[in-house]
Design a protein around this motif. Sequence first.
Motif, PDB file in Angstrom:
ATOM      1  N   GLU A 127       0.830  -1.208   0.000  1.00  0.00           N
ATOM      2  CA  GLU A 127       0.000   0.000   0.000  1.00  0.00           C
ATOM      3  C   GLU A 127       0.867   1.263   0.000  1.00  0.00           C
ATOM      4  OE1 GLU A 127      -2.538   0.306   3.336  1.00  0.00           O
ATOM      5  OE2 GLU A 127      -3.677   2.010   2.553  1.00  0.00           O
ATOM      6  N   THR A 128       1.956   1.235   0.797  1.00  0.00           N
ATOM      7  CA  THR A 128       2.855   2.391   0.832  1.00  0.00           C
ATOM      8  C   THR A 128       3.508   2.631  -0.526  1.00  0.00           C
ATOM      9  OG1 THR A 128       3.326   1.961   3.167  1.00  0.00           O
ATOM     10  CG2 THR A 128       4.869   3.367   1.986  1.00  0.00           C
ATOM     11  N   THR A 129       3.947   1.534  -1.172  1.00  0.00           N
ATOM     12  CA  THR A 129       4.566   1.674  -2.498  1.00  0.00           C
ATOM     13  C   THR A 129       3.571   2.228  -3.506  1.00  0.00           C
ATOM     14  OG1 THR A 129       5.980  -0.216  -1.980  1.00  0.00           O
ATOM     15  CG2 THR A 129       5.816   0.425  -4.290  1.00  0.00           C
ATOM     16  N   TRP A 130       2.338   1.745  -3.438  1.00  0.00           N
ATOM     17  CA  TRP A 130       1.300   2.227  -4.346  1.00  0.00           C
ATOM     18  C   TRP A 130       1.018   3.719  -4.126  1.00  0.00           C
ATOM     19  CZ3 TRP A 130      -1.234   1.591  -8.619  1.00  0.00           C
ATOM     20  CH2 TRP A 130      -2.477   2.185  -8.813  1.00  0.00           C
ATOM     21  N   CYS A 131       0.941   4.121  -2.857  1.00  0.00           N
ATOM     22  CA  CYS A 131       0.694   5.537  -2.552  1.00  0.00           C
ATOM     23  C   CYS A 131       1.849   6.416  -3.023  1.00  0.00           C
ATOM     24  CB  CYS A 131       0.466   5.717  -1.053  1.00  0.00           C
ATOM     25  SG  CYS A 131      -1.061   4.978  -0.444  1.00  0.00           S
ATOM     26  N   HIS A 132       3.101   5.953  -2.799  1.00  0.00           N
ATOM     27  CA  HIS A 132       4.254   6.721  -3.257  1.00  0.00           C
ATOM     28  C   HIS A 132       4.261   6.830  -4.779  1.00  0.00           C
ATOM     29  CE1 HIS A 132       6.781   6.017   0.645  1.00  0.00           C
ATOM     30  NE2 HIS A 132       5.780   6.860   0.801  1.00  0.00           N
ATOM     31  N   LEU A 137       3.637  10.179  -9.548  1.00  0.00           N
ATOM     32  CA  LEU A 137       3.034  10.447 -10.852  1.00  0.00           C
ATOM     33  C   LEU A 137       2.313  11.802 -10.869  1.00  0.00           C
ATOM     34  CD1 LEU A 137       1.611   6.960 -11.863  1.00  0.00           C
ATOM     35  CD2 LEU A 137       3.533   8.177 -12.884  1.00  0.00           C
ATOM     36  N   GLY A 138       1.595  12.102  -9.784  1.00  0.00           N
ATOM     37  CA  GLY A 138       0.921  13.392  -9.704  1.00  0.00           C
ATOM     38  C   GLY A 138       1.906  14.556  -9.712  1.00  0.00           C
ATOM     39  N   PHE A 139       2.991  14.401  -8.938  1.00  0.00           N
ATOM     40  CA  PHE A 139       4.014  15.456  -8.890  1.00  0.00           C
ATOM     41  C   PHE A 139       4.721  15.587 -10.239  1.00  0.00           C
ATOM     42  CE2 PHE A 139       8.121  17.228  -7.385  1.00  0.00           C
ATOM     43  CZ  PHE A 139       7.618  18.354  -6.767  1.00  0.00           C
ATOM     44  N   MET A 140       4.916  14.453 -10.919  1.00  0.00           N
ATOM     45  CA  MET A 140       5.528  14.492 -12.244  1.00  0.00           C
ATOM     46  C   MET A 140       4.644  15.283 -13.212  1.00  0.00           C
ATOM     47  SD  MET A 140       6.585  11.258 -14.650  1.00  0.00           S
ATOM     48  CE  MET A 140       7.447  10.469 -13.294  1.00  0.00           C
ATOM     49  N   GLY A 141       3.334  15.085 -13.106  1.00  0.00           N
ATOM     50  CA  GLY A 141       2.425  15.836 -13.965  1.00  0.00           C
ATOM     51  C   GLY A 141       2.494  17.331 -13.699  1.00  0.00           C
TER      52      GLY A 141
END
Length: 379
Positions: A127-132, A137-141
């Motif tokens: 779950e932590t890996t998925w959240c990171h 991805l959001g920050f990359m956008g």
Amino acid sequence: MTTPYLTPLQTSSTDAASGLRIGGDWTLAHYSRLEPQVLALRERLHGQESVDLDDLAALDTAGAALLVELLGSERLRQLAQQDSLSTERRALLLAVADAMAGSQQVQQHATPSALREVLGHIGEAVETTWCHGRELLGFMGLTLSGMLTILLRPARWRLTSLAAHLEQCGLNAVPIVALLTFLVGAVVAFLGATILADFGASIYTVNLVAFSFLREFGVLLTAILMAGRTASAFTAQIGSMKANEEIDAIRTLGLSPIELLVLPRVFAMLIALPILTFIAMLSGIVGGAVVCAVSLDIPLTMYLSILQDSDLLRHFLVGLLKAPIFAFLIALIGCLEGFKVSGSAQSVGEHTTSAVVQSIFVVILLDALAALFLMEMGW
């Protein structure tokens, strides 16, 4: 004050109790007297006994807790519905039964089995890996959007900040990158010469060093060094600003933290890492040349001649093309962890460590996937 009592009804000393008669004052003053009787009798009850509470005189929270210990929360809830009990006493029994039922559930959850703990840790890690991954991805956008926004507006380029970060993460890193890759190149050449000598193929040590540094070691070692050195610096810088509420001040002034703090660092890394990778490739090959000249009696002219005859341009391009990708991700992870700092020095340290670990993990993972893909494609 009435002396409390707890009387089991049974046919003989060996039979389980068929009923209970509870009376007297069940209060804190008699807790020490009643508790041993409750603990001794609790194991002999099977939950279907009749319970007579008509002689119960006084009752407080301590007495109700003993009744829960004796009869269980569910059984006590059933007994609380008796018409003989007053409204206040019924409410007290129900409140204590509910509270102790919750406490028992917490205790049950606090002692899970070893397998359950292992599966729980695996689930938390996934779950932590998925959240990171989602956050990255959001920050990359956001970063790509900011890059596109200022790309055609040179007046908004932060050239002073870019030059400062370029010096910090590029120029200042040249000595450590050159020295490390020189030493690793010498070690690779020494190991290769030791193995290849058994097959009479020591001359191929030159190809081994050139191939490994142009394709993999040059960019990989440089990226790992930059992940440990620069990503942590980015996190600490932005995290300190977050702790001092400077980022809130930037937003209050109507400025974009992405444009002001992130983009100069990302551009600096995009410029610095390919240059450092090129320096690392040269240093590694020079380290291999030194070992070949000293240990294998291969002169420098022959070393360069073998390199010239080899098809190394393709390996050089493959290694160099990976550098901007690693640079972009390392800079993003370092900046993102800085924005996650909650406002204390401990949080800055935790996110700095997290930035280094994530950056190195992402670099090695992408390099392994790229190596497999390029090998399958025959490139």
